[in-house]
Design a protein around this motif. Structure first.
Motif, PDB file in Angstrom:
ATOM      1  N   GLY A  35       0.791  -1.229   0.000  1.00 53.67           N
ATOM      2  CA  GLY A  35       0.000   0.000   0.000  1.00 53.67           C
ATOM      3  C   GLY A  35       0.814   1.266   0.000  1.00 53.67           C
ATOM      4  O   GLY A  35       0.256   2.356   0.157  1.00 53.67           O
ATOM      5  N   GLY A  36       2.109   1.145  -0.188  1.00 55.36           N
ATOM      6  CA  GLY A  36       2.958   2.328  -0.164  1.00 55.36           C
ATOM      7  C   GLY A  36       2.966   3.069  -1.482  1.00 55.36           C
ATOM      8  O   GLY A  36       2.457   2.586  -2.497  1.00 55.36           O
ATOM      9  N   ASN A  37       3.603   4.235  -1.471  1.00 60.63           N
ATOM     10  CA  ASN A  37       3.695   5.077  -2.660  1.00 60.63           C
ATOM     11  C   ASN A  37       4.859   4.608  -3.529  1.00 60.63           C
ATOM     12  O   ASN A  37       6.004   4.545  -3.081  1.00 60.63           O
ATOM     13  N   GLU A  38       4.575   4.293  -4.788  1.00 62.18           N
ATOM     14  CA  GLU A  38       5.604   3.737  -5.670  1.00 62.18           C
ATOM     15  C   GLU A  38       6.708   4.745  -5.956  1.00 62.18           C
ATOM     16  O   GLU A  38       7.895   4.392  -6.022  1.00 62.18           O
ATOM     17  N   THR A  39       6.361   6.010  -6.103  1.00 61.68           N
ATOM     18  CA  THR A  39       7.359   7.051  -6.379  1.00 61.68           C
ATOM     19  C   THR A  39       8.323   7.201  -5.214  1.00 61.68           C
ATOM     20  O   THR A  39       9.553   7.292  -5.393  1.00 61.68           O
ATOM     21  N   VAL A  40       7.767   7.222  -3.991  1.00 63.41           N
ATOM     22  CA  VAL A  40       8.599   7.328  -2.787  1.00 63.41           C
ATOM     23  C   VAL A  40       9.506   6.105  -2.663  1.00 63.41           C
ATOM     24  O   VAL A  40      10.684   6.211  -2.317  1.00 63.41           O
ATOM     25  N   PHE A  41       8.941   4.936  -2.971  1.00 62.51           N
ATOM     26  CA  PHE A  41       9.719   3.701  -2.880  1.00 62.51           C
ATOM     27  C   PHE A  41      10.906   3.730  -3.844  1.00 62.51           C
ATOM     28  O   PHE A  41      12.018   3.289  -3.502  1.00 62.51           O
ATOM     29  N   LYS A  42      10.688   4.267  -5.053  1.00 60.49           N
ATOM     30  CA  LYS A  42      11.765   4.360  -6.036  1.00 60.49           C
ATOM     31  C   LYS A  42      12.866   5.313  -5.553  1.00 60.49           C
ATOM     32  O   LYS A  42      14.048   5.076  -5.760  1.00 60.49           O
ATOM     33  N   GLU A  43      12.444   6.415  -4.906  1.00 54.98           N
ATOM     34  CA  GLU A  43      13.417   7.363  -4.373  1.00 54.98           C
ATOM     35  C   GLU A  43      14.259   6.720  -3.268  1.00 54.98           C
ATOM     36  O   GLU A  43      15.479   6.921  -3.195  1.00 54.98           O
ATOM     37  N   ILE A  44      13.611   5.937  -2.421  1.00 51.60           N
ATOM     38  CA  ILE A  44      14.313   5.240  -1.333  1.00 51.60           C
ATOM     39  C   ILE A  44      15.317   4.246  -1.918  1.00 51.60           C
ATOM     40  O   ILE A  44      16.474   4.158  -1.465  1.00 51.60           O
ATOM     41  N   SER A  45      14.881   3.496  -2.939  1.00 50.07           N
ATOM     42  CA  SER A  45      15.762   2.509  -3.576  1.00 50.07           C
ATOM     43  C   SER A  45      16.946   3.192  -4.249  1.00 50.07           C
ATOM     44  O   SER A  45      18.083   2.715  -4.177  1.00 50.07           O
ATOM     45  N   SER A  46      16.701   4.321  -4.904  1.00 46.96           N
ATOM     46  CA  SER A  46      17.767   5.063  -5.574  1.00 46.96           C
ATOM     47  C   SER A  46      18.769   5.606  -4.564  1.00 46.96           C
ATOM     48  O   SER A  46      19.984   5.571  -4.779  1.00 46.96           O
ATOM     49  N   ALA A  47      18.231   6.095  -3.434  1.00 47.32           N
ATOM     50  CA  ALA A  47      19.095   6.629  -2.385  1.00 47.32           C
ATOM     51  C   ALA A  47      19.996   5.541  -1.819  1.00 47.32           C
ATOM     52  O   ALA A  47      21.203   5.734  -1.621  1.00 47.32           O
ATOM     53  N   TYR A  48      19.426   4.365  -1.576  1.00 46.23           N
ATOM     54  CA  TYR A  48      20.222   3.270  -1.003  1.00 46.23           C
ATOM     55  C   TYR A  48      21.229   2.725  -2.017  1.00 46.23           C
ATOM     56  O   TYR A  48      22.342   2.325  -1.648  1.00 46.23           O
ATOM     57  N   GLU A  49      20.849   2.727  -3.282  1.00 44.67           N
ATOM     58  CA  GLU A  49      21.760   2.244  -4.325  1.00 44.67           C
ATOM     59  C   GLU A  49      23.041   3.078  -4.341  1.00 44.67           C
ATOM     60  O   GLU A  49      24.135   2.572  -4.593  1.00 44.67           O
ATOM     61  N   THR A  50      22.913   4.357  -4.039  1.00 46.59           N
ATOM     62  CA  THR A  50      24.081   5.247  -4.019  1.00 46.59           C
ATOM     63  C   THR A  50      24.804   5.208  -2.677  1.00 46.59           C
ATOM     64  O   THR A  50      26.005   4.984  -2.605  1.00 46.59           O
ATOM     65  N   LEU A  51      24.067   5.418  -1.581  1.00 46.85           N
ATOM     66  CA  LEU A  51      24.699   5.502  -0.264  1.00 46.85           C
ATOM     67  C   LEU A  51      25.155   4.147   0.261  1.00 46.85           C
ATOM     68  O   LEU A  51      26.042   4.067   1.108  1.00 46.85           O
ATOM     69  N   GLY A  52      24.556   3.076  -0.257  1.00 49.82           N
ATOM     70  CA  GLY A  52      24.952   1.735   0.188  1.00 49.82           C
ATOM     71  C   GLY A  52      26.208   1.233  -0.479  1.00 49.82           C
ATOM     72  O   GLY A  52      26.771   0.214  -0.069  1.00 49.82           O
ATOM     73  N   ASP A  53      26.682   1.943  -1.500  1.00 53.63           N
ATOM     74  CA  ASP A  53      27.912   1.579  -2.196  1.00 53.63           C
ATOM     75  C   ASP A  53      28.995   2.591  -1.818  1.00 53.63           C
ATOM     76  O   ASP A  53      28.820   3.792  -1.991  1.00 53.63           O
ATOM     77  N   LYS A  54      30.106   2.099  -1.291  1.00 54.32           N
ATOM     78  CA  LYS A  54      31.153   2.982  -0.775  1.00 54.32           C
ATOM     79  C   LYS A  54      31.667   3.957  -1.835  1.00 54.32           C
ATOM     80  O   LYS A  54      31.830   5.148  -1.573  1.00 54.32           O
ATOM     81  N   ASN A  55      31.919   3.455  -3.038  1.00 51.69           N
ATOM     82  CA  ASN A  55      32.463   4.306  -4.098  1.00 51.69           C
ATOM     83  C   ASN A  55      31.445   5.327  -4.595  1.00 51.69           C
ATOM     84  O   ASN A  55      31.765   6.501  -4.807  1.00 51.69           O
ATOM     85  N   LYS A  56      30.197   4.866  -4.766  1.00 52.35           N
ATOM     86  CA  LYS A  56      29.157   5.790  -5.218  1.00 52.35           C
ATOM     87  C   LYS A  56      28.871   6.849  -4.163  1.00 52.35           C
ATOM     88  O   LYS A  56      28.602   8.012  -4.486  1.00 52.35           O
ATOM     89  N   ARG A  57      28.920   6.448  -2.900  1.00 50.22           N
ATOM     90  CA  ARG A  57      28.676   7.407  -1.817  1.00 50.22           C
ATOM     91  C   ARG A  57      29.768   8.467  -1.789  1.00 50.22           C
ATOM     92  O   ARG A  57      29.489   9.661  -1.610  1.00 50.22           O
ATOM     93  N   ALA A  58      31.033   8.034  -1.971  1.00 47.36           N
ATOM     94  CA  ALA A  58      32.142   8.985  -1.969  1.00 47.36           C
ATOM     95  C   ALA A  58      32.000   9.981  -3.107  1.00 47.36           C
ATOM     96  O   ALA A  58      32.245  11.184  -2.940  1.00 47.36           O
ATOM     97  N   GLU A  59      31.572   9.502  -4.269  1.00 42.61           N
ATOM     98  CA  GLU A  59      31.359  10.387  -5.409  1.00 42.61           C
ATOM     99  C   GLU A  59      30.206  11.348  -5.156  1.00 42.61           C
ATOM    100  O   GLU A  59      30.264  12.530  -5.509  1.00 42.61           O
ATOM    101  N   TYR A  60      29.151  10.836  -4.510  1.00 45.12           N
ATOM    102  CA  TYR A  60      27.988  11.669  -4.190  1.00 45.12           C
ATOM    103  C   TYR A  60      28.361  12.751  -3.180  1.00 45.12           C
ATOM    104  O   TYR A  60      27.882  13.895  -3.261  1.00 45.12           O
ATOM    105  N   ASP A  61      29.240  12.390  -2.216  1.00 38.11           N
ATOM    106  CA  ASP A  61      29.623  13.330  -1.164  1.00 38.11           C
ATOM    107  C   ASP A  61      30.650  14.350  -1.628  1.00 38.11           C
ATOM    108  O   ASP A  61      30.873  15.355  -0.951  1.00 38.11           O
ATOM    109  N   THR A  62      31.329  14.069  -2.751  1.00 39.18           N
ATOM    110  CA  THR A  62      32.372  14.979  -3.211  1.00 39.18           C
ATOM    111  C   THR A  62      31.764  16.319  -3.579  1.00 39.18           C
ATOM    112  O   THR A  62      30.858  16.389  -4.415  1.00 39.18           O
ATOM    113  N   PRO A  63      32.243  17.386  -2.963  1.00 39.28           N
ATOM    114  CA  PRO A  63      31.667  18.706  -3.252  1.00 39.28           C
ATOM    115  C   PRO A  63      31.965  19.150  -4.675  1.00 39.28           C
ATOM    116  O   PRO A  63      33.037  18.894  -5.196  1.00 39.28           O
ATOM    117  N   LYS A  64      30.982  19.755  -5.292  1.00 37.78           N
ATOM    118  CA  LYS A  64      31.159  20.255  -6.646  1.00 37.78           C
ATOM    119  C   LYS A  64      31.324  21.765  -6.606  1.00 37.78           C
ATOM    120  O   LYS A  64      30.707  22.454  -5.810  1.00 37.78           O
TER     121      LYS A  64
END
Length: 335
Positions: A35-64
């Motif tokens: 019964g959850g919101n599919e859009t919110v669920f996709k955002e949560i999955s996308s967030a974890y896909e990045t933050l759950g990977d050490k290399n992707k998280r480091a790239e995400y955290d790198t200041p631009k």
């Protein structure tokens, strides 16, 4: 899409374990099959896909660092202007100070290579508060939880917006309501650490060995590095020149004139016999290959460089004096 940390409901210093735990809870709550919101669920999955990977998280955290266009043209020109103004982002990742330790080594240590274990003091992350300086966090009132503040900067006729990390929450977006009693809110404490390091054969004076993450910790940031700097001690016999070992060898007058053999100490701890030719002059140099220091990353060695000199005694016997007077007389008669 919002900030990935905000989507998962974790701080920017959250551990991998905390991120995984938050993701599971959020995914369970917003799963479409329940019964959850599919859009919110996709955002949560996308967030974890990045933050759950050490290399992707480091790239995400790198200041631009971005320089915007002027007069609102940034979005169209690809420069990413802020609210009709040019803009630039000066947020930086925090890193603790690097630590420099000087390690003294003798030429004998350098010749054979060495492994040293030593103790040093550094700032480490406070364990009770996990380096955050406190507990029971609340949204930062200065930046309203964004972790950043925007300032307008006048540069000539143009106005820019400058984005910097919030000084109150140090870029976290939240501040502790209860200060940690162990570190008094600093997030770090001093600790004696022990480290072991290998020093390769032939290492040079002033060489630096870098050990990542072994320096000082900083609140809500990364560890600095440990830099081990080699300080070569002076030697009683040798002077090092590159990988060659220079030594001055003082010989009796008779050996310099008549020739002969002499014995010279080696860096290995032994001795070698060296032939001195007849009529050698002061300052004459003898080069013995492969008797110097090892050359790093290679199997060969430098040379031993022997400079000949005369050993003049401060006192001589009566017999020696008579013989020298006779030689002096012969030299005078020859003129």
């Amino acid at each position: 899409m919002g900030d990935y940390y905000s989507i998962l409901g974790v701080s920017k210093t959250a551990s991998e374990k905390e991120i995984k735990k938050a993701y599971r809870a959020k995914a369970k709550e917003h799963h479409p099959d329940k019964g959850g919101n599919e859009t919110v669920f996709k955002e949560i999955s996308s967030a974890y896909e990045t933050l759950g990977d050490k290399n992707k998280r480091a790239e995400y955290d790198t200041p631009k660092r971005e320089f915007g266009g002027f007069g609102g043209a940034g979005a169209e020109s690809g420069f990413g202007g802020f609210g009709g103004f040019g803009g630039f982002d000066v947020r930086t990742n925090k890193q603790g100070q690097h630590l420099v330790i000087n390690v003294k080594m003798t030429l004998e240590d350098i010749f054979k290579g060495d492994k040293k274990t030593f103790k040093y003091h550094r700032h480490v992350e406070c364990e009770p508060c996990h380096g955050k300086g406190g507990t029971n966090f609340a949204k930062c009132t200065r930046c309203n939880g964004r972790g950043e503040v925007i300032h307008q900067v006048q540069m000539g006729p143009n106005v820019f917006q400058q984005v910097t990390s919030c000084s109150k929450c140090e870029g976290l977006g939240e501040t502790p309501t209860t200060e940690c009693g162990t570190c008094n809110g600093k997030g770090v404490k001093t600790k004696e650490d022990t480290i072991e390091s290998d020093f390769p054969m032939g290492i040079t004076n002033g060489a630096e060995l870098h050990m990542s993450g072994k320096g000082h910790a900083i609140k809500n940031g990364q560890y600095g590095d440990l830099i081990i700097r080699i300080v070569e001690e002076s030697h009683k016999d040798y002077i090092r020149v590159g990988n060659d070992l220079h030594i001055k060898c003082k010989l009796p007058y008779t050996t310099m004139v008549l020739g002969g053999d002499t014995v010279v100490p080696t860096i290995e701890g032994g001795k070698i016999k060296v032939k001195v030719v007849e009529g050698s002059e002061i300052g004459k140099v003898l080069r013995i290959p492969s008797k110097g220091l090892p050359i790093m990353s290679k199997k060969n060695r430098g040379s031993m460089v022997i400079e000949l000199d005369i050993d003049i005694p401060s006192k001589i016997s009566k017999e020696e004096r008579e013989l020298l007077e006779k030689i002096k007389e012969i030299h005078s008669d020859a003129k």
